[in-house]
Design an enzyme around this catalytic site. Structure first.
Site, mmCIF file in Angstrom:
data_model
loop_
_atom_site.group_PDB
_atom_site.id
_atom_site.type_symbol
_atom_site.label_atom_id
_atom_site.label_comp_id
_atom_site.label_asym_id
_atom_site.label_seq_id
_atom_site.Cartn_x
_atom_site.Cartn_y
_atom_site.Cartn_z
ATOM 1 C CG PHE A 44 -15.088 -1.245 3.086
ATOM 2 C CD1 PHE A 44 -16.202 -2.696 3.668
ATOM 3 C CD2 PHE A 44 -13.838 -0.622 3.994
ATOM 4 C CE1 PHE A 44 -16.259 -2.262 4.673
ATOM 5 C CE2 PHE A 44 -13.468 -0.888 5.657
ATOM 6 C CZ PHE A 44 -15.362 -2.138 6.213
ATOM 7 N NE ARG A 56 -3.122 -3.106 9.701
ATOM 8 C CZ ARG A 56 -2.655 -2.627 10.538
ATOM 9 N NH1 ARG A 56 -1.679 -3.882 10.514
ATOM 10 N NH2 ARG A 56 -3.072 -1.913 11.587
ATOM 11 N NE ARG A 91 -0.499 0.177 4.960
ATOM 12 C CZ ARG A 91 -0.583 0.124 6.029
ATOM 13 N NH1 ARG A 91 -2.041 1.211 5.815
ATOM 14 N NH2 ARG A 91 -0.564 -0.536 7.094
ATOM 15 C CB SER A 148 -5.999 2.813 6.476
ATOM 16 O OG SER A 148 -6.173 3.390 8.044
ATOM 17 C CD GLU A 161 -16.787 2.470 1.427
ATOM 18 O OE1 GLU A 161 -16.611 2.503 2.714
ATOM 19 O OE2 GLU A 161 -18.438 2.149 1.439
#
Length: 313
Positions: free
Chosen positions: A86, A170, A13, A40, A61
């Site tokens: 999501f 992540r 990321r 994030s 979203e």
């Protein structure tokens, strides 16, 4: 060029955040549509440096997917940024109807793929996402293996027309490629050639498969190792080359149903004959636990890859 053993680790990321910022500086048509989690997803740098090319729609979203589709009709290249769980499920209908069906130039760039959210628990671990998007016509599905390959593949995605799903981690993952390695969407990266067994991995499992390959090689077993970063369109020629070997082990941080293993098995079923063993999430939800423990609970380990490969050989 492969750098092994890995000397550093970074979450992919972070690579997305770094690359999208550089791309945005060079192309004003590139925009980021955020879902209120830019810190994030590592798009906060883009938002700070390119505020006129950034839009935060909040925790919405479905609305964000519609906004991105609208931007694409006006010639923009929107990157939708959210968590994979999501991005693949809450807005799946909107992406299908408003991006894939009209074939618009929208990129869905999702962090927290697979089991990498770890302690966040099963609700935040996207184990179905690549399968969901692989089943949608016109969609390209990619999961890079490390920092440098992520930057290269994000750039490639920005340059091709059409819907693309990009999945990032992540957790930190080892940096196994150097910055000069080249990547092409739809073309597997052959890390090592061999003739006893083929190991096909993608994303965060490539470094695990690389260690297993080293151990097998030390034991006198000749291994062909592929980084299949693109599972749709899958590199059929690369899979066919592995079929000539006859023994294939697939490794993924995704449900073994409808992920990399299924994509490889489809080619094998259609094109010829080979034995395939699939290593991945065992059709079960995750739980709150350290990332390495979750991998272990699903058999996504060096020891299990070595064992499966030796059983085939």
């Amino acid at each position: 060029m492969i750098t092994y053993p890995a000397t550093d680790s970074k979450p992919t990321r972070q690579a997305f955040g770094d690359e999208i910022t550089e791309l945005g500086k060079n192309n004003q048509d590139i925009v980021v549509v955020d879902m209120d989690i830019s810190k994030s997803c590592k798009t906060d740098k883009f938002a700070k440096e390119l505020p006129d090319q950034h839009l935060n729609v909040g925790i919405a979203e479905q609305g964000g997917a519609g906004v991105a589709a609208g931007m694409a009709t006006a010639g923009k290249i929107p990157f939708l940024s959210t968590y994979a769980v999501f991005g693949s499920m809450r807005m799946a209908e909107q992406v299908r109807q408003e991006t894939c069906y009209p074939f618009l130039n929208v990129k869905i760039a999702c962090s927290h793929g697979g089991l990498t959210p770890a302690n966040d628990g099963g609700s935040h671990q996207a184990i179905e996402d690549m399968g969901i998007y692989s089943s949608m016509p016109n969609m390209t599905v990619i999961m890079p293996a490390d920092y440098h390959s992520t930057r290269k593949l994000v750039k490639e995605a920005s340059e091709i027309y059409g819907p693309v799903y990009l999945r990032f981690t992540r957790e930190k993952v080892p940096m196994i490629y150097d910055e000069n390695e080249e990547f092409t969407i739809g073309k597997a990266n052959k890390i090592q050639s061999g003739n006893d067994v083929a190991i096909i991995a993608n994303g965060d499992t490539v470094s695990i498969a690389l260690e297993a390959t080293k151990q097998l090689t030390d034991q006198g077993i000749s291994v062909q190792l592929l980084d299949m970063h693109t599972i749709k369109p899958i590199d059929r020629e690369a899979v066919q080359e592995c079929m000539d070997i006859g023994n294939i082990v697939t490794v993924e941080d995704h449900n073994i149903i409808n992920g990399l293993g299924s994509a490889v098995s489809n080619v094998v079923a259609e094109e010829g004959n080979a034995r395939v063993r699939k290593i991945g999430v065992q059709d079960q939800f995750g739980e709150s636990a350290p990332y390495e423990k979750l991998l272990e609970l699903n058999g996504i380990t060096v020891d299990n890859i070595v064992r499966k490969a030796k059983e085939l050989v």
